[in-house]
Design an enzyme around this catalytic site. Structure first.
Site, mmCIF file in Angstrom:
data_model
loop_
_atom_site.group_PDB
_atom_site.id
_atom_site.type_symbol
_atom_site.label_atom_id
_atom_site.label_comp_id
_atom_site.label_asym_id
_atom_site.label_seq_id
_atom_site.Cartn_x
_atom_site.Cartn_y
_atom_site.Cartn_z
ATOM 1 C CB SER A 155 -0.083 -4.844 6.899
ATOM 2 O OG SER A 155 0.417 -6.162 6.981
ATOM 3 C CG ASP A 180 -11.485 37.216 -28.686
ATOM 4 O OD1 ASP A 180 -11.751 38.067 -29.548
ATOM 5 O OD2 ASP A 180 -10.317 36.868 -28.388
ATOM 6 N N GLY A 204 5.032 -3.941 10.001
ATOM 7 C CA GLY A 204 3.749 -3.980 9.306
ATOM 8 C C GLY A 204 3.595 -2.914 8.233
ATOM 9 C CE LYS A 205 9.105 -1.180 6.392
ATOM 10 N NZ LYS A 205 9.384 -2.122 7.506
#
Length: 569
Positions: A355, A161, A352-353
């Site tokens: 941030s 094809d 500080g997760k």
């Protein structure tokens, strides 16, 4: 419909060109079998095999070059009836192939045969409406000896094809053409293909023997048709070489034992796994693929003729050729197989997760927050609200807003570990279900990296440190844990200053957590937040660089894996 055709001398000033480009006056008689039809439709059918397009016919009618029963017709929609005589001055049919310069990947050839690697988008030989720009035109330039075979298809013994790439065998002499035509008819030529398909078959390998024929509802398509209704025997054997873990796509090797038109495309659709990019045989309710729209529509069916093996008709030698898939095929396979990088940010209270999460968001990556998910679940009428109300009545329903009274619930949780664990047992599954929906949505968007802030990720028991240690950071790990480390004295001061917690509340919250040393040992990446905010932002950029490096390593492993699959196939 077979109208009678009389070729007559050209009209004055309309001498036909020897190259087939000039007009030629011809007469057609509408047969009884044609019924009533539009003029342009009748001529389109009459000239279908001669390469005259419907548009050229329309332009000829509008230009006054067509007469019906001796009267000029300049409207394509005029109806003709059986017995009508239609006279037209149209381009003479193309009967000779023209050599065309162009790049052609010839893998091997001798004086009898040639093997080339056809690119996608190239038609094999001229057809109605297409008289140039085909593989046959290129072959005639590279192998002038093909001209001795004549016709528009010299040397062509099988076809691919237009949008299928891969290996093709070409006969350079008439003797070789006859021999290889017979070999294809006898099914002694081995042909194997590589394809990217939707979903993953239930069986890793199988044989498809559904007979194929022209579709009863759309004559431009092929379909599975019973032999009683004209379907012809067809057999395709497939083997899954790579299965997407999410079962959205697969790489399959397909060996065909018959050469029916669109055989692989129709057979794969028949078993519920049409080829990626195949707009003709695409079926509804297909698995969703990751990435933006261009990734979902690659522009062609992902099919490549990979292996060609035959016996040389002159020497008797067993010949075998392989060609790796082209760049669009391999790039799409790699893109779809590349997993989204899931990063979980965790740590003790006040570490500080948020941030770090904010820094990831600022870098352009989607983020999810467990605390924000809990807030949604605690809204009036939400799932978490219903669970708490069913268990505790209106005890924790705010009289002002109707939402869960978070302060009252938090106070009760700090007073009793048993009560806290009971609430967590109810709410945590809802939170992680929300997270899973987020993962799936972002993966379908084709995001490379997505982060989730989960304070109690390790405490939830969903991320086994021992199992993760065995996998190693470079393994096919589903999530990467990034932990914030902050000395307890600094965290305590932050919680007392920013949240107004007492020392007793801080101690109670700390008791809900794993010891910080254990968390540091369990995570994959540790981010030190004992300095300033600027220090944390700099370290966040370093973490993003490490994650980008890990993604590049994953891409290299996948590329090597697919290259090995091409080789083994």
């Amino acid at each position: 419909m077979n109208p009678l055709v009389y070729k007559t001398p050209p009209l004055p000033g309309q001498a036909p060109g020897s190259d087939g480009s000039g007009p030629e006056r011809r007469v057609f008689v509408v047969p009884e079998t044609a019924g009533h039809a539009r003029l342009d439709a009748f001529l389109g059918t009459a000239l279908r095999e001669e390469g005259v397009s419907r548009e050229k016919i329309k332009q000829a009618i509008l230009a006054g070059q067509v007469c019906c029963n001796g009267v000029m017709c300049n409207k394509p929609s005029i109806m003709v009836a059986p017995g009508d005589t239609v006279t037209a001055a149209l381009p003479a049919p193309v009967t000779a192939l023209t050599a065309e310069q162009g790049e052609l990947a010839v893998l091997w050839h001798d004086e009898h045969l040639a093997v080339c690697n056809k690119p996608a988008g190239l038609t094999v030989h001229p057809a109605p409406g297409l008289t140039e720009g085909t593989l046959a035109n290129l072959l005639l330039h590279h192998f002038p000896e093909l001209a001795a075979q004549g016709g528009l298809r010299p040397g062509i013994v099988h076809r691919l094809d237009k949008d299928t790439s891969g290996l093709m065998l070409v006969a350079l002499t008439e003797t070789a053409r006859l021999a290889m035509t017979e070999a294809f008819a006898a099914r002694t030529v081995k042909k194997e293909y590589l394809a990217l398909a939707y979903g993953v078959p239930a069986k890793a390998a199988g044989s498809i023997t559904a007979p194929l024929g022209r579709s009863q509802t759309n004559k431009t398509k092929m379909a599975v048709v019973s032999q009683a209704k004209g379907g012809k025997e067809a057999r395709s054997d497939y083997a899954v070489l790579y299965a997407d873990p999410s079962k959205r796509f697969c790489l399959v090797r397909v060996a065909i034992h018959t050469g029916r038109t669109h055989q692989i495309r129709v057979h794969m659709q028949h078993i519920g796994h049409p080829l990626l990019g195949d707009g003709v045989y695409k079926t509804p309710n297909l698995p969703a693929l990751p990435g933006p729209a261009p990734a979902l529509e690659p522009g062609r069916q992902m099919l490549h003729a990979y292996t060609l093996a035959f016996t040389h008709p002159m020497t008797g030698e067993a010949m075998s050729f392989h060609a790796a898939p082209p760049r669009d095929f391999t790039a799409l396979a790699l893109s779809l197989a590349m997993p989204m990088q899931r990063v979980i940010i965790t740590g003790s209270p006040g570490g500080g997760k948020s941030s770090l999460t904010r820094a990831v968001r600022d870098a352009g990556h989607p983020v999810w927050s467990a605390d924000e998910a809990v807030l949604r679940l605690y809204g009036k009428g939400a799932d978490g609200w219903h669970l708490l109300k069913a268990r505790y009545g209106s005890r924790f329903v705010s009289e002002d807003t109707g939402d869960v009274d978070k302060k009252a619930l938090f106070a009760a949780m700090t007073e009793s570990d048993t009560f806290r664990r009971e609430v967590e047992h109810m709410i945590h599954p809802l939170v992680f279900h929300d997270l899973e929906l987020f993962w799936q949505d972002q993966e379908l968007r084709g995001e490379a990296l997505v982060a989730a802030e989960i304070p109690l990720a390790l405490e939830s028991g969903r991320y086994d440190p021992a199992q993760r240690a065995r996998e190693g950071l470079s393994g096919n790990r589903r999530e990467i844990l990034a932990g914030i480390y902050t000395p307890f004295a600094l965290r305590k001061q932050r919680m007392m200053d920013a949240r107004g917690w007492s020392g007793e509340t801080v101690a109670r919250m700390e008791s809900w957590q794993w010891p910080e040393e254990a968390k540091v040992r369990a995570v994959d990446l540790v981010v030190d937040n004992s300095g300033s905010l600027e220090d944390l932002q700099r370290r966040a950029r370093n973490v993003l660089n490490v994650l980008a490096f890990l993604r590049s390593q994953t891409a290299k492993r996948l590329a090597a894996k697919f290259e090995a699959l091409w080789g083994k196939s």
